[in-house]
Design an enzyme around this catalytic site. Structure first.
Site, PDB file in Angstrom:
ATOM      1  N   ASP A  60       0.889  -1.164   0.000  1.00  0.00           N
ATOM      2  CA  ASP A  60       0.000   0.000   0.000  1.00  0.00           C
ATOM      3  C   ASP A  60       0.925   1.212   0.000  1.00  0.00           C
ATOM      4  O   ASP A  60       1.607   1.488   0.994  1.00  0.00           O
ATOM      5  CB  ASP A  60      -0.879  -0.024   1.252  1.00  0.00           C
ATOM      6  CG  ASP A  60      -1.804   1.193   1.370  1.00  0.00           C
ATOM      7  OD1 ASP A  60      -1.552   2.198   0.672  1.00  0.00           O
ATOM      8  OD2 ASP A  60      -2.745   1.142   2.167  1.00  0.00           O
ATOM      9  N   SER A 140      -0.772  13.247 -14.903  1.00  0.00           N
ATOM     10  CA  SER A 140      -1.957  13.103 -15.742  1.00  0.00           C
ATOM     11  C   SER A 140      -2.214  14.381 -16.521  1.00  0.00           C
ATOM     12  O   SER A 140      -1.823  15.478 -16.080  1.00  0.00           O
ATOM     13  CB  SER A 140      -3.185  12.792 -14.882  1.00  0.00           C
ATOM     14  OG  SER A 140      -4.371  12.772 -15.664  1.00  0.00           O
ATOM     15  N   TYR A 153      -9.330  15.029  -7.859  1.00  0.00           N
ATOM     16  CA  TYR A 153      -8.357  14.178  -8.555  1.00  0.00           C
ATOM     17  C   TYR A 153      -7.422  15.048  -9.387  1.00  0.00           C
ATOM     18  O   TYR A 153      -6.198  14.857  -9.366  1.00  0.00           O
ATOM     19  CB  TYR A 153      -9.085  13.169  -9.457  1.00  0.00           C
ATOM     20  CG  TYR A 153      -8.146  12.388 -10.355  1.00  0.00           C
ATOM     21  CD1 TYR A 153      -7.393  11.327  -9.855  1.00  0.00           C
ATOM     22  CD2 TYR A 153      -8.015  12.718 -11.706  1.00  0.00           C
ATOM     23  CE1 TYR A 153      -6.522  10.621 -10.674  1.00  0.00           C
ATOM     24  CE2 TYR A 153      -7.154  12.017 -12.531  1.00  0.00           C
ATOM     25  CZ  TYR A 153      -6.412  10.966 -12.015  1.00  0.00           C
ATOM     26  OH  TYR A 153      -5.545  10.276 -12.835  1.00  0.00           O
ATOM     27  N   LYS A 157      -3.213  15.324  -9.158  1.00  0.00           N
ATOM     28  CA  LYS A 157      -2.294  15.130 -10.272  1.00  0.00           C
ATOM     29  C   LYS A 157      -1.533  16.413 -10.608  1.00  0.00           C
ATOM     30  O   LYS A 157      -0.395  16.372 -11.074  1.00  0.00           O
ATOM     31  CB  LYS A 157      -3.052  14.603 -11.497  1.00  0.00           C
ATOM     32  CG  LYS A 157      -3.485  13.153 -11.331  1.00  0.00           C
ATOM     33  CD  LYS A 157      -2.298  12.231 -11.046  1.00  0.00           C
ATOM     34  CE  LYS A 157      -2.677  10.768 -11.057  1.00  0.00           C
ATOM     35  NZ  LYS A 157      -1.522   9.873 -10.855  1.00  0.00           N
TER      36      LYS A 157
END
Length: 250
Positions: A60, A140, A153, A157
């Site tokens: 993890d 991203s 999100y 990124k």
């Protein structure tokens, strides 16, 4: 001889999607690969296919102890850590920003951003002792040209993209190169979450129409970029956001 012959690489989130594509190409190009994933069976599957060139480990990435174990396993099994690909990531479902709960926000930043902090703490001293190395962070297009409905999100990124540049400036004098690879959405495990809609041909067409080259990103696309940036051919390239996006960010 492969472009990564004799190199040792750690790839997180390598049990599927982009990470699996990277791990497979790295092994094909001569690297020894530590296949790390939160799903042990997925990591075992990929590493099993790669044979002696790979080692699987459950991890993890939001936990420092797990990251330390990955780096330690790489050194014990293969003797070094030359390349790290911080690929593991999660997202929230495409939805209005105020609808994302705090636990989801916290978990996403732990996996997408804090994981790079943990990996840097664990691996930069190793790379310093070896005289250099390569760190690739999978950012991203979300951090360059954000889509609505993915605000938190996108923010995570954006942090990855900027952090990669900052690390590159600071670590450059020690011959540690750091770059961000920025894919557009691909048909991976997070695809339906990115759309926030059922995965139908009509909905796919809607998102695909925003990509000038007319298709989604594939693991092989990201792997090709990760191979180049990890190789000696890219020895003078550091601190870039490398879009692998079919023109999405234009």
């Amino acid at each position: 001889m492969g472009q990564l012959q004799g190199k040792v690489a750690i790839v997180t989130g390598a049990g599927g999607g982009f990470g699996e594509g990277i791990a497979r190409l790295y092994a094909q190009e001569g690297a020894k690969v530590v296949v790390a994933d939160i799903k042990k069976d997925a990591a075992d599957r990929v590493a099993g296919d790669l044979g002696d060139a790979a080692l699987s480990i459950e991890a993890d990435v939001s936990r420092r102890t797990d990251i330390d174990a990955v780096v330690r396993a790489a050194r014990e099994r293969f003797g070094a850590v030359d390349v790290v690909v911080n690929n593991a990531a999660i997202t929230h479902k495409n939805q209005p920003m105020l609808d994302v709960d705090e636990a989801t926000f916290d978990r996403m930043f732990e996996v997408n951003v804090k994981s790079i902090y943990h990996m840097a703490q664990a691996v930069v001293p190793v790379m310093r002792s070896q005289g250099g190395g390569v760190i690739l962070n999978i950012g991203s297009t979300a951090g360059i040209r954000p889509r609505p409905g993915l605000s938190w999100y996108n923010a995570s990124k954006g942090a990855v993209n900027v952090l990669s540049k900052s690390m590159a400036v600071e670590l450059g004098p020690e011959k540690i190169r750091v770059n961000a690879i920025c894919p557009v959405m691909g048909v991976t495990g997070m695809f339906e979450l990115f759309m926030g809609l059922p995965d139908t041909p009509e909905n796919r067409a809607k998102f695909q129409s925003t990509i000038p080259l007319g298709r989604f990103c594939q693991p092989s696309d990201v792997a090709a970029a990760a191979l180049f940036l990890a190789s000696d051919a890219a020895e003078f390239i550091t601190g870039i956001e490398f879009p692998v996006d079919g023109g999405r960010t234009i």
